[in-house]
Design an enzyme around this catalytic site. Structure first.
Site, PDB file in Angstrom:
ATOM      1  N   TYR A 143       0.806  -1.222   0.000  1.00 45.90           N
ATOM      2  CA  TYR A 143       0.000   0.000   0.000  1.00 45.90           C
ATOM      3  C   TYR A 143       0.840   1.274   0.000  1.00 45.90           C
ATOM      4  O   TYR A 143       0.788   2.074  -0.925  1.00 45.90           O
ATOM      5  CB  TYR A 143      -0.939  -0.003   1.210  1.00 45.90           C
ATOM      6  CG  TYR A 143      -2.032  -1.027   1.100  1.00 45.90           C
ATOM      7  CD1 TYR A 143      -3.094  -0.862   0.213  1.00 45.90           C
ATOM      8  CD2 TYR A 143      -2.013  -2.188   1.881  1.00 45.90           C
ATOM      9  CE1 TYR A 143      -4.095  -1.802   0.102  1.00 45.90           C
ATOM     10  CE2 TYR A 143      -3.010  -3.133   1.770  1.00 45.90           C
ATOM     11  CZ  TYR A 143      -4.049  -2.941   0.880  1.00 45.90           C
ATOM     12  OH  TYR A 143      -5.035  -3.877   0.764  1.00 45.90           O
ATOM     13  N   PRO A 156     -12.059   0.720  -3.130  1.00 47.95           N
ATOM     14  CA  PRO A 156     -13.331   0.265  -3.687  1.00 47.95           C
ATOM     15  C   PRO A 156     -14.476   1.189  -3.289  1.00 47.95           C
ATOM     16  O   PRO A 156     -14.356   2.005  -2.375  1.00 47.95           O
ATOM     17  CB  PRO A 156     -13.515  -1.116  -3.056  1.00 47.95           C
ATOM     18  CG  PRO A 156     -12.811  -1.023  -1.747  1.00 47.95           C
ATOM     19  CD  PRO A 156     -11.656  -0.077  -1.955  1.00 47.95           C
ATOM     20  N   HIS A 373      -8.087   1.604   1.368  1.00 43.61           N
ATOM     21  CA  HIS A 373      -7.931   0.231   1.849  1.00 43.61           C
ATOM     22  C   HIS A 373      -6.705  -0.030   2.717  1.00 43.61           C
ATOM     23  O   HIS A 373      -6.532  -1.124   3.243  1.00 43.61           O
ATOM     24  CB  HIS A 373      -7.853  -0.683   0.625  1.00 43.61           C
ATOM     25  CG  HIS A 373      -8.598  -1.962   0.779  1.00 43.61           C
ATOM     26  ND1 HIS A 373      -8.557  -2.719   1.916  1.00 43.61           N
ATOM     27  CD2 HIS A 373      -9.406  -2.621  -0.076  1.00 43.61           C
ATOM     28  CE1 HIS A 373      -9.299  -3.801   1.744  1.00 43.61           C
ATOM     29  NE2 HIS A 373      -9.827  -3.761   0.550  1.00 43.61           N
ATOM     30  N   SER A 587     -13.623 -10.768  -5.315  1.00 48.59           N
ATOM     31  CA  SER A 587     -13.885 -10.890  -3.889  1.00 48.59           C
ATOM     32  C   SER A 587     -15.384 -11.023  -3.686  1.00 48.59           C
ATOM     33  O   SER A 587     -16.182 -10.560  -4.508  1.00 48.59           O
ATOM     34  CB  SER A 587     -13.345  -9.696  -3.097  1.00 48.59           C
ATOM     35  OG  SER A 587     -13.928  -8.498  -3.545  1.00 48.59           O
TER      36      SER A 587
END
Length: 661
Positions: A143, A156, A373, A587
């Site tokens: 990240y 997302p 995220h 997912s």
């Protein structure tokens, strides 16, 4: 020769990203390696949220804000090297020709007997000293070192059920109730009352719930950092690109009623008639672009104070400009608006993409979260949505219990007059986000014919069934198998994040070949279908226990980099690079509501597919890149629908009772 493309976490730890002014297509392959965990294959993995039933305590474990009571969590292990490499070979085999596979076995054996043995020893030594050797390395390398935008590539969107607002008053009332609900959920987290769930005999780590409120990513060239502000007592409302600080509590720490919050939201709306400078669009750009613009912005004390206040908010609330919904495109517009805001001329400037939680509410009825995220997986976000929607549906007076004593009304956060340098960065950011918006295509498939209830009646696991349908859909279009990613949570370990479920297998390839063969019998098709589903279930079960391939191999590579050793040839081998080039990134985000999550694709030549298998239908958000002529979300949605129907047909025709005659 095929130009193999390694996974983003691999790229970011090898070489620092060059400074970037305008985005190009060459580096648009980041996908979120930790999108969400599978939830309903293993008993007790997903909490069925029941408001006002929380009693257990949780802990953080050290990587964020501290919580109250220590949980009984496992230490993340270093797996035996030989076992990991054997699993790796099995997952690479369906993606290789027979001759390539024979070469890969030799490369893998050489790695095991030489560099792998040394790197394994180094990793084992690290594992002895750390409760979770992966957690902080994963956060940094997957990240914080990642340089492409968080918009589309990392963050997302999570939808709420569609709303129909009669007027602006109802829109504001609803927004205030959701803010109130999130404040109430925060109180549950602070009280340590999120239920502790067990997987078998093992508790699942709840620390991530304490890492999402008040959390913000800070842009720094090379490597970002994260700040945690769990004791914050306010949110920041963004309206027409203007920023306002809004207190959630009175002077005694009591949550304000939703009516009190609504009155303040009306004050903000009444105060602004003109669109402000879209400073928020800077946060949608590449991390190094944003870092340089950030350095210029915070040189001014007024800007520095405003940005610090935004970063310290519990979450942001984007009250968006209304956009017309195109008939037949409503669900596509919903998720795209959450993912990127629809561009510089729409709502992309009405964001602060560094915030972990952004609540987005549009007068057209589109509502949801945009979720950065880095600090945690998606479970806290999905549970927040479930909690708020459930409470609002069951209680007509939801939000009425609380304080009406407003200590301080909404405070506008001001930026200094725009200078030429920051103006240039705004130009780049506007241009880049508009290109990104144009490039991303989406189709939200709502498959109505059956859901997980039907799949369970066939004595098959719903998640694995959907995974095989995705494999079949890709095979129908492209005539080759796809490396397919699904995340499994590692919450039985302290500060656990995710392991990869490699959904492409020898069994899934045999299934795809049989289902597209004119010579295979129905019994053969049914047999390989069940074998493929069972194989996926077994891989998923192992991954949930930390027994996978990807995180261990990453750990070995990190040992080479951290100890200034050469990266072994194994990591550029065809089997490794092909199996890491996830052309289908998936997912499961399960909720009872008409809601779903969506995000950008993993690779230039692939798809993202996030799905919600409900009792009697299945929702799948599919995205891919417009600039790639080989991928099309509409074709993939059609192929996926055909796959679902073909699998149902095979099962029903082979399940018919045999005649006694």
């Amino acid at each position: 020769m095929h130009a193999y493309q390694s996974a983003p976490v691999e790229r970011t730890i090898q070489t620092p990203s060059s400074e970037m002014r305008l985005l190009s297509n060459s580096n648009k392959v980041f996908w979120n390696l930790t999108k969400l965990s599978i939830s309903n294959q293993t008993p007790n993995v997903l909490v069925k949220l029941q408001p006002a039933s929380y009693r257990s305590k949780s802990t953080d474990g050290g990587d964020g804000p501290e919580a109250s009571t220590k949980q009984k969590l496992l230490t993340y292990p270093v797996l035996p090297l030989n076992e990991t490499l054997q699993r790796f070979l099995l997952t690479a085999q369906p993606l290789l020709t027979p001759s390539e596979f024979e070469k890969q076995k030799k490369i893998t054996q050489k790695f095991e007997e030489n560099e792998g043995e040394k790197l394994q020893s180094l990793l084992e030594e690290v594992g002895k000293c750390e409760k979770n050797w992966l957690a902080h390395r994963w956060l940094t390398n997957a990240y914080l070192k990642y340089r492409d935008p968080v918009t589309v590539y990392v963050s997302p969107g999570m939808t709420f059920p569609y709303q129909q607002f009669k007027d602006m008053r109802e829109y504001v009332k609803y927004t205030a109730q959701v803010i109130y609900g999130l404040g109430e959920f925060k109180g549950i987290v602070d009280a340590g009352e999120i239920p502790i769930v067990k997987m078998g005999k093992n508790e699942l780590d709840n620390s991530q719930f304490g890492k999402v409120f008040g959390t913000c990513r800070i842009p720094i060239r090379g490597t970002d950092r994260i700040v945690y502000n769990p004791s914050s007592n306010y949110v920041v409302v963004i309206y027409k690109n203007h920023f306002y600080k809004l207190s959630l509590y009175d002077s005694e720490g009591n949550l304000l009623t939703s009516a009190t919050l609504a009155k303040q939201l009306e004050e903000i709306r009444d105060a602004e008639s003109n669109v402000g400078v879209p400073y928020g669009v800077l946060t949608t750009d590449s991390r190094d672009n944003w870092a340089e613009a950030y350095e210029q912005l915070v040189k001014n004390p007024e800007n520095a104070a405003t940005i610090k206040t935004i970063q310290g908010a519990l979450f942001t609330v984007s009250m968006d400009e209304c956009i017309d919904l195109k008939p037949g495109q409503e669900t596509n517009q919903l998720i795209l608006g959450l993912i990127h805001g629809n561009g510089s001329r729409v709502n992309s400037g009405n964001r602060w993409m560094d915030k972990t939680i952004q609540l987005v509410v549009n007068p057209n009825g589109n509502v949801g979260f945009t979720y950065e995220h880095s600090p945690a997986e998606g479970q806290p976000i999905a549970m927040m949505m479930d909690y708020v929607v459930k409470k609002m549906a069951e209680d007509a007076d939801f939000g009425s219990c609380g304080s009406t004593n407003v200590e301080c009304g909404p405070q506008k956060l001001s930026f200094a007059p725009l200078n030429d340098c920051v103006g240039q960065w705004l130009f780049y950011a506007n241009r880049n986000i508009d290109k990104l918006v144009n490039d991303l295509q989406c189709n939200v498939l709502k498959f109505p014919c059956y859901g997980k209830n039907y799949i369970k009646k066939q004595k098959l696991g719903p998640d694995s069934f959907v995974q095989m349908a995705l494999q079949l859909a890709f095979y129908k279009i492209h005539k080759v198998p796809a490396a397919q990613y699904e995340s499994a949570h590692l919450r039985i370990f302290e500060n656990g994040r995710t392991e990869t479920i490699r959904s492409c297998s020898n069994e899934s390839l045999a299934f795809c070949k049989a289902m597209t063969s004119s010579s295979a019998s129905l019994q053969e098709k049914a047999g390989v279908l069940r074998q493929a589903v069972v194989a996926h279930q077994q891989y998923a079960k192992n991954a949930l226990q930390g027994i996978g391939v990807d995180r261990h191999l990453l750990g070995l590579k990190l040992m080479a980099l951290e100890n200034n050793l050469p990266v072994p040839e194994f990591y550029s081998s065809p089997g490794y690079t092909k199996s890491m080039h996830f052309r289908v990134s998936t997912s499961q985000v399960a909720t009872l509501y008409d809601a779903f999550m969506g995000y950008g694709p993993a690779t230039d030549d692939g798809y993202a597919s996030c799905y919600n298998p409900r009792d009697d239908d299945i929702i799948v958000a599919i995205t891919c890149w417009r600039y790639n002529q080989d991928t099309d979300p509409d074709k993939f949605a059609k192929a996926l629908e055909e796959a679902f129907l073909d699998m149902q047909s095979v099962l029903e025709q082979t399940n018919k009772p045999k005649s006694k005659l």
